[in-house]
Design an enzyme around this catalytic site. Structure first.
Site, mmCIF file in Angstrom:
data_model
loop_
_atom_site.group_PDB
_atom_site.id
_atom_site.type_symbol
_atom_site.label_atom_id
_atom_site.label_comp_id
_atom_site.label_asym_id
_atom_site.label_seq_id
_atom_site.Cartn_x
_atom_site.Cartn_y
_atom_site.Cartn_z
ATOM 1 N N TYR A 1 -3.685 4.441 2.128
ATOM 2 C CA TYR A 1 -4.756 4.150 3.232
ATOM 3 C C TYR A 1 -5.943 4.551 3.046
ATOM 4 C CZ TYR A 1 -6.452 2.928 7.854
ATOM 5 O OH TYR A 1 -7.407 2.725 8.814
ATOM 6 N N THR B 1 10.433 4.813 -1.361
ATOM 7 C CA THR B 1 10.025 3.629 -0.334
ATOM 8 C C THR B 1 11.516 2.777 -0.025
ATOM 9 O OG1 THR B 1 7.868 3.614 -1.553
ATOM 10 C CG2 THR B 1 8.452 1.620 -0.470
ATOM 11 N N THR B 2 12.270 2.584 -1.230
ATOM 12 C CA THR B 2 13.465 1.799 -0.716
ATOM 13 C C THR B 2 14.255 2.557 0.010
ATOM 14 O OG1 THR B 2 13.057 0.868 -3.240
ATOM 15 C CG2 THR B 2 15.218 0.610 -2.267
ATOM 16 N N LYS C 1 5.707 6.650 -12.396
ATOM 17 C CA LYS C 1 6.240 5.606 -12.194
ATOM 18 C C LYS C 1 5.306 4.583 -11.904
ATOM 19 C CE LYS C 1 9.035 2.996 -8.525
ATOM 20 N NZ LYS C 1 9.555 3.152 -7.198
ATOM 21 N N ILE D 1 12.369 2.663 -12.774
ATOM 22 C CA ILE D 1 12.909 3.184 -11.592
ATOM 23 C C ILE D 1 13.284 1.718 -10.734
ATOM 24 C CG2 ILE D 1 12.610 4.325 -9.369
ATOM 25 C CD1 ILE D 1 10.659 6.430 -11.046
ATOM 26 N N ARG E 1 0.907 -1.394 -2.693
ATOM 27 C CA ARG E 1 1.119 -0.484 -1.257
ATOM 28 C C ARG E 1 0.404 0.539 -0.712
ATOM 29 N NH1 ARG E 1 6.474 -0.812 1.188
ATOM 30 N NH2 ARG E 1 8.108 -2.327 0.119
ATOM 31 N N TYR F 1 3.710 8.439 -8.585
ATOM 32 C CA TYR F 1 4.008 7.146 -8.315
ATOM 33 C C TYR F 1 2.761 6.376 -8.011
ATOM 34 C CZ TYR F 1 6.520 3.389 -5.750
ATOM 35 O OH TYR F 1 7.010 2.161 -5.128
#
Length: 296
Positions: free
Chosen positions: A111, A48-49, A166, A208, A142, A137
């Site tokens: 989603y 994502t980052t 994570k 992380i 999100r 993750y």
């Protein structure tokens, strides 16, 4: 004796872009060197980052190969390779393994909001498709849904290469269940810099981190001090960097951290839409904190 392979300080690496928005591989190599010199244990490109939703399959391969080449044997490279369509997530994971990733970080389906059984089957397909370790993750803020501790533990017990999670939630009850009931090989990492200290004190395996892009040595020292039970030292490090940890999320990640890295002379301040530059008032606040920490 623990057989966990994944632990310590990991960085969720930004993707540097040139002004034409192409991947800046020269800056990417420099960022990897910066992490290696700081003693970071694991680097995670294409997460994502790293603005993964905007990367093509070809760019994902380029980034992973570049990071792998520059990291050599100094760092574990756990590449982001997740999406909300299972077949596509499997394809991304296979591609990442072929590009040289030594582990895969795969975000929970977002989603669609699948059931826990749907999430289980999603990760089953990924685990069966690759031979490298897979890191689940879980980031409910999100994805719109939580991967329950029971689902994570079921996956960890049934697949030897489901190696870690994570856990980017502040659900202390869930974190406690994971830490107390996990199999011996399975690592639990926090995805929240603000929670490193309490998480490690609870018996967590590492982080992380977003802030490790800016202050990798400090994040490494915080993890090590907390893991070793040197809590006074850990509290002092946490206190010094707590405001930076928070300001990195003053707007959507990775906008603040990329602005900071640009001020530090490490990358150009370039994003891909729909991300846009930091608001002026937030730029001032973040720049002031970077100056207070001696990073500028």
């Amino acid at each position: 004796m623990s057989t966990r392979l994944i632990s310590g300080s990991a960085v969720a690496l930004v993707t540097p872009f040139r002004q034409d928005r192409s991947v800046d591989t020269d800056s990417l190599r420099m960022l990897v060197r910066f992490q290696a010199e700081a003693g970071t244990d694991m680097v995670i490109p294409c997460g994502t980052t790293g603005e993964s939703p905007t990367l093509s399959a070809e760019e994902q391969t380029l980034i992973i190969r570049t990071v792998r080449e520059e990291a050599g044997e100094r760092l574990i490279v756990a590449a982001g390779a997740g999406t909300n369509a299972t077949d596509h997530a499997v394809e991304l994971a296979k591609n990442a393994e072929k590009a040289g990733a030594s582990a895969i970080l795969s975000v929970a389906p977002y989603y669609n909001k699948p059931s826990q059984e749907g999430i289980y089957q999603h990760y089953r397909c990924i685990a069966e498709a690759v031979s490298v370790p897979v890191i689940i993750y879980n980031v409910p803020g999100r994805t719109g849904s939580n991967v329950a501790a029971s689902t994570i533990l079921r996956l960890a017990r049934n697949f030897g290469n489901i190696a870690a999670v994570k856990e980017a939630s502040d659900n202390i009850a869930q974190i406690t269940e994971l830490l107390e009931e996990r199999p011996e090989h399975f690592s639990v990492l926090t995805g929240e810099d603000m929670l490193i200290l309490p998480f490690m004190a609870m018996g967590g395996d590492g982080v992380i981190s977003v802030a490790a892009n800016q202050v990798p040595t400090a994040v490494k020292q915080l993890v090590e001090a907390a893991r070793a039970g040197r809590l006074d030292e850990a509290r002092a490090i946490n206190s010094r960097y707590r405001r930076l940890f928070r300001l990195n999320f003053i707007e959507s990640n990775p906008v603040p951290v990329k602005y900071a890295l640009a001020l530090m002379g490490m990358i150009e301040e370039v994003y891909r839409l729909p991300l846009v530059p930091l608001a002026d008032e937030n730029r001032l606040v973040l720049k002031e904190e970077l100056q207070n920490l001696g990073l500028l």
